[in-house]
Motif scaffolding. Structure first.
Motif, short mmCIF file in Angstrom:
data_model
loop_
_atom_site.label_atom_id
_atom_site.label_comp_id
_atom_site.label_asym_id
_atom_site.label_seq_id
_atom_site.Cartn_x
_atom_site.Cartn_y
_atom_site.Cartn_z
N GLY A 40 -4.53 1.05 5.47
CA GLY A 40 -3.62 1.29 4.37
C GLY A 40 -4.40 1.74 3.15
N TYR A 41 -3.81 2.68 2.40
CA TYR A 41 -4.52 3.30 1.28
C TYR A 41 -3.62 3.43 0.06
CZ TYR A 41 -7.86 4.55 4.87
OH TYR A 41 -8.78 4.48 5.88
N ASN A 42 -4.27 3.50 -1.09
CA ASN A 42 -3.62 3.82 -2.36
C ASN A 42 -4.30 5.05 -2.93
OD1 ASN A 42 -1.75 1.64 -2.51
ND2 ASN A 42 -3.45 0.29 -3.03
N LYS A 43 -3.56 5.84 -3.71
CA LYS A 43 -4.15 7.06 -4.29
C LYS A 43 -5.38 6.75 -5.13
CE LYS A 43 0.27 8.66 -4.89
NZ LYS A 43 1.30 9.01 -5.81
N PHE A 44 -5.31 5.69 -5.94
CA PHE A 44 -6.42 5.40 -6.84
C PHE A 44 -7.71 5.02 -6.11
CE2 PHE A 44 -4.71 1.14 -6.19
CZ PHE A 44 -5.86 0.37 -6.09
N SER A 45 -7.60 4.54 -4.88
CA SER A 45 -8.80 4.10 -4.15
C SER A 45 -9.39 5.19 -3.27
CB SER A 45 -8.48 2.86 -3.30
OG SER A 45 -7.48 3.17 -2.35
N GLY A 46 -8.71 6.32 -3.19
CA GLY A 46 -9.23 7.44 -2.42
C GLY A 46 -9.42 7.10 -0.96
N LEU A 55 0.83 -1.20 0.00
CA LEU A 55 0.00 0.00 0.00
C LEU A 55 0.86 1.25 0.00
CD1 LEU A 55 -2.54 -1.38 2.56
CD2 LEU A 55 -2.91 -1.10 0.12
N GLU A 56 0.37 2.31 -0.62
CA GLU A 56 1.16 3.53 -0.74
C GLU A 56 1.33 4.27 0.57
OE1 GLU A 56 0.36 5.96 -4.37
OE2 GLU A 56 -1.21 4.45 -4.64
N LYS A 57 0.31 4.25 1.41
CA LYS A 57 0.35 5.04 2.65
C LYS A 57 -0.48 4.36 3.72
CE LYS A 57 1.39 9.08 4.62
NZ LYS A 57 2.71 9.41 5.04
N GLN A 58 0.05 4.37 4.96
CA GLN A 58 -0.67 3.81 6.09
C GLN A 58 -0.93 4.91 7.11
OE1 GLN A 58 2.63 2.06 5.76
NE2 GLN A 58 1.82 0.74 4.17
N LYS A 87 -7.71 12.29 3.54
CA LYS A 87 -8.06 13.38 2.64
C LYS A 87 -6.92 14.41 2.56
CE LYS A 87 -11.83 16.55 1.49
NZ LYS A 87 -11.01 17.24 0.59
N ARG A 88 -6.31 14.74 3.71
CA ARG A 88 -5.16 15.66 3.69
C ARG A 88 -4.02 15.11 2.84
NH1 ARG A 88 -6.49 16.71 9.30
NH2 ARG A 88 -5.01 15.11 9.92
N TRP A 89 -3.77 13.80 2.97
CA TRP A 89 -2.72 13.17 2.17
C TRP A 89 -3.06 13.21 0.68
CZ3 TRP A 89 -3.30 7.97 -0.02
CH2 TRP A 89 -2.15 7.55 -0.70
N GLU A 144 -11.20 4.89 0.34
CA GLU A 144 -11.54 3.48 0.59
C GLU A 144 -10.32 2.73 1.14
OE1 GLU A 144 -12.95 -0.42 -1.90
OE2 GLU A 144 -13.61 1.55 -2.59
N ASN A 145 -10.47 2.23 2.36
CA ASN A 145 -9.42 1.48 3.03
C ASN A 145 -9.15 0.19 2.26
OD1 ASN A 145 -7.83 0.05 4.86
ND2 ASN A 145 -9.08 0.62 6.63
N GLN A 146 -7.90 -0.07 1.94
CA GLN A 146 -7.53 -1.27 1.18
C GLN A 146 -7.17 -2.44 2.09
OE1 GLN A 146 -7.73 -1.30 -2.40
NE2 GLN A 146 -8.94 0.39 -1.56
N ALA A 147 -6.71 -2.15 3.29
CA ALA A 147 -6.35 -3.20 4.25
C ALA A 147 -6.14 -2.54 5.60
CB ALA A 147 -5.09 -3.93 3.81
N GLY A 148 -6.25 -3.31 6.65
CA GLY A 148 -6.00 -2.76 7.97
C GLY A 148 -6.69 -3.56 9.07
N HIS A 149 -6.76 -2.95 10.22
CA HIS A 149 -7.39 -3.62 11.36
C HIS A 149 -7.77 -2.58 12.42
CE1 HIS A 149 -3.09 -3.43 12.55
NE2 HIS A 149 -3.61 -3.09 13.71
#
Length: 186
Positions: A100-106, A71-74, A177-179, A108-113
């Motif tokens: 964890g997030y990616n730019k393309f998914s905005g 992921l690009e950013k956590q 959103k800030r990121w 929407e959380n891609q993974a985490g807990h």
């Protein structure tokens, strides 16, 4: 005389044990960049500063960065239920939400807990350092491990706090959103 002294001692012990201060939690200073929370416990105040909150978030992100390296950013946000301080060690009882997030998914959380945790911090020259991090055990040991980790009063607060996930999601969305906004400017 000995009987009077014994009765006096018993009375003093009973009065002192009944005088436990109610625990009070208050937001001392609130703003976009500053958040200090005070926990009053037995007439001692423990301040959880923004610096401490940042140390907690940074530790959790670092701890899970290799697990979520795709992921690009956590990000991590948390809700503190209480804290104590003994000999310069701050014990913080909290509920953590990591994503964890990616730019393309905005947003929407891609993974985490999300889970309860106990973190011990110590002040160092360069800031606060996490010296211990504890999560509950999985499966059938989950409840018993929570009872070992959390004092009863904080465990009760956690069970009664049904809105924690929603509040943390709002806080997480603001960070993401800030990121995303900063990435669009580049």
């Amino acid at each position: 005389m000995k009987l009077k002294m014994m009765l006096l001692m018993i009375t003093i012990v009973c009065v002192l044990s009944a005088c436990k201060a109610d625990e009070r939690i208050k937001l001392v200073n609130s703003g976009e960049n500053e958040r200090t929370i005070a926990y009053e416990e037995n007439q001692f105040t423990v301040h959880i500063t923004e610096e401490m909150n940042e140390a907690i978030s940074n530790y959790v992100i670092q701890k899970y960065s290799s697990v979520y390296s795709h992921l690009e950013k956590q990000f991590e946000v948390h809700n503190v239920y209480g804290a104590s301080e003994t000999n310069g060690i701050f014990t913080v009882y909290l509920y953590s939400y990591f994503g964890g997030y990616n730019k393309f998914s905005g947003l929407e959380n891609q993974a985490g807990h999300s889970l309860p945790a106990v973190i011990r911090l110590q002040k160092k020259a360069e800031g606060y350092a996490v010296i211990e991090y504890t999560e509950p055990k999985d499966g059938s040991l989950y409840q018993s491990s929570l009872k070992q980790m959390f004092p009863e009063k904080y465990l009760k607060m956690m069970y009664e706090d049904a809105g924690t996930t929603e509040k943390l999601q709002i806080e997480m969305d603001k960070k993401v959103k800030r990121w995303l906004d900063a990435e669009r400017v580049r």
